[in-house]
Design a protein around this motif. Structure first.
Motif, PDB file in Angstrom:
ATOM      1  N   PHE A   1      -8.632   3.611  -1.555  1.00  0.00           N
ATOM      2  CA  PHE A   1      -8.369   2.498  -2.474  1.00  0.00           C
ATOM      3  C   PHE A   1      -9.660   1.849  -2.975  1.00  0.00           C
ATOM      4  O   PHE A   1      -9.648   1.144  -3.990  1.00  0.00           O
TER       5      PHE A   1
ATOM      6  N   PHE B   1      -3.346   4.993  -5.994  1.00  0.00           N
ATOM      7  CA  PHE B   1      -2.804   3.953  -5.109  1.00  0.00           C
ATOM      8  C   PHE B   1      -1.352   4.237  -4.737  1.00  0.00           C
ATOM      9  O   PHE B   1      -0.789   3.532  -3.912  1.00  0.00           O
TER      10      PHE B   1
ATOM     11  N   PRO C   1      -3.244  -2.145  -5.572  1.00  0.00           N
ATOM     12  CA  PRO C   1      -3.416  -2.869  -4.303  1.00  0.00           C
ATOM     13  C   PRO C   1      -3.596  -4.362  -4.557  1.00  0.00           C
ATOM     14  O   PRO C   1      -4.245  -4.756  -5.522  1.00  0.00           O
TER      15      PRO C   1
ATOM     16  N   VAL D   1      -3.364  -5.130   3.188  1.00  0.00           N
ATOM     17  CA  VAL D   1      -3.183  -4.888   1.758  1.00  0.00           C
ATOM     18  C   VAL D   1      -1.734  -4.476   1.466  1.00  0.00           C
ATOM     19  O   VAL D   1      -1.097  -3.803   2.251  1.00  0.00           O
ATOM     20  N   LYS D   2      -1.222  -4.930   0.327  1.00  0.00           N
ATOM     21  CA  LYS D   2       0.113  -4.553  -0.143  1.00  0.00           C
ATOM     22  C   LYS D   2      -0.032  -3.838  -1.486  1.00  0.00           C
ATOM     23  O   LYS D   2      -1.111  -3.801  -2.072  1.00  0.00           O
ATOM     24  N   LEU D   3       1.078  -3.299  -1.982  1.00  0.00           N
ATOM     25  CA  LEU D   3       1.082  -2.603  -3.262  1.00  0.00           C
ATOM     26  C   LEU D   3       1.969  -3.363  -4.237  1.00  0.00           C
ATOM     27  O   LEU D   3       3.131  -3.659  -3.930  1.00  0.00           O
TER      28      LEU D   3
ATOM     29  N   THR E   1       2.171  -0.345   2.155  1.00  0.00           N
ATOM     30  CA  THR E   1       1.587   0.939   1.790  1.00  0.00           C
ATOM     31  C   THR E   1       2.384   2.073   2.424  1.00  0.00           C
ATOM     32  O   THR E   1       2.910   1.934   3.530  1.00  0.00           O
TER      33      THR E   1
ATOM     34  N   HIS F   1      -3.549   3.431   5.511  1.00  0.00           N
ATOM     35  CA  HIS F   1      -3.931   2.334   4.629  1.00  0.00           C
ATOM     36  C   HIS F   1      -3.468   0.975   5.161  1.00  0.00           C
ATOM     37  O   HIS F   1      -3.832  -0.059   4.597  1.00  0.00           O
TER      38      HIS F   1
END
Length: 271
Positions: A47, A130, A145, A157-159, A170, A175
């Motif tokens: 990422f 991603f 992200p 981290v989120k998407l 993720t 990740h």
């Protein structure tokens, strides 16, 4: 001399020329990869983009980051491939390496909101580096992200899906250890609005529940909820009444014969 002799002579001369002019594999790779290239090539760091070294050398861009990082100066020197001053134990070097990864993540969060950083991340977005939105009705929309906080160690981290405007965990477990602060709350939305001027390729669709082909009317849901509420209340009242009867029976069993006679006389008079 035969024709084959001249051909072999020409090939030998060409091979000799290539041997002299072409450097060996060791010489061509001579200089080792930079720390940034090494870090971004690690499994699970797909990422991240490459932060420009000149940008990191500008102290203004890194203002305030030292408050969140252990041994900031040495960690920055490691990222920039500079020799650290003084000697350090193996334990100290390990801590500085960990600190360098955190520092690069925080620097990365600032760099990706610049035009150069957005350009790198936009390329990853279009390549779906991603991932895709797991929602069926988004039809494989590329995601970005995003962090839920700009403070380190708050969330991973989120998407973010620009189509359904929602966030997801993720997909890959490698990740899920990445700190959300390494991307921040601003980047994804800033890039979509300013850099890409992005518009959904498909119109956002919302799933509609149906029973035998008919939409469920909101009143049906309310009726079902009300019925469940009344059922719970009735069950609670039954339990309360059962407890009251059980308690009276226990008290009755503890009475003396005289108390039983007095209670029966009181009940007879009441009738």
């Amino acid at each position: 001399m035969t024709r084959s002799y001249y051909v072999h002579s020409a090939l030998a001369s060409l091979q000799h020329f290539l041997t002299i002019s072409t450097p060996s594999t060791e010489e061509s790779s001579g200089e080792e990869d930079s720390w940034v290239s090494w870090f971004c090539s690690l499994a699970g760091n797909e990422f991240f983009c490459h932060v420009d070294e000149d940008w990191m050398l500008d102290r203004f861009n890194l203002t305030g980051i030292n408050e969140h990082v252990y041994s900031y100066r040495k960690a920055l020197d490691m990222i920039l491939d500079l020799e650290m001053e003084g000697e350090a134990s193996e334990e100290e070097i390990e801590r500085i390496e960990q600190s360098a990864e955190v520092l690069y993540g925080l620097i990365h969060a600032r760099y990706i909101v610049t035009s150069a950083g957005c350009a790198q991340m936009a390329a990853k977005f279009y390549n779906k580096d991603f991932g895709e939105c797991p929602r069926v009705l988004c039809a494989g929309q590329a995601v970005l992200p995003v962090g839920l906080s700009n403070t380190p160690w708050d969330n991973t981290v989120k998407l973010f899906c620009p189509n359904c405007q929602d966030i997801y965990n993720t997909k890959s477990s490698r990740h899920r250890h990445i700190d959300g602060a390494f991307f921040g709350c601003t980047f994804a939305h800033l890039m979509l609005v300013v850099q890409l001027q992005w518009e959904p390729s498909i119109e956002p669709r919302i799933y509609v529940p149906k029973i035998y082909g008919f939409k469920i009317h909101p009143s049906a849901v309310k009726y079902s909820q009300r019925k469940a509420q009344l059922s719970r209340r009735k069950k609670q009242n039954d339990n309360t009444e059962r407890d009251r009867v059980r308690q009276e029976k226990m008290i009755k069993d503890l009475r003396t014969p005289a108390e039983h006679a007095a209670a029966d006389a009181q009940k007879y008079q009441a009738q």
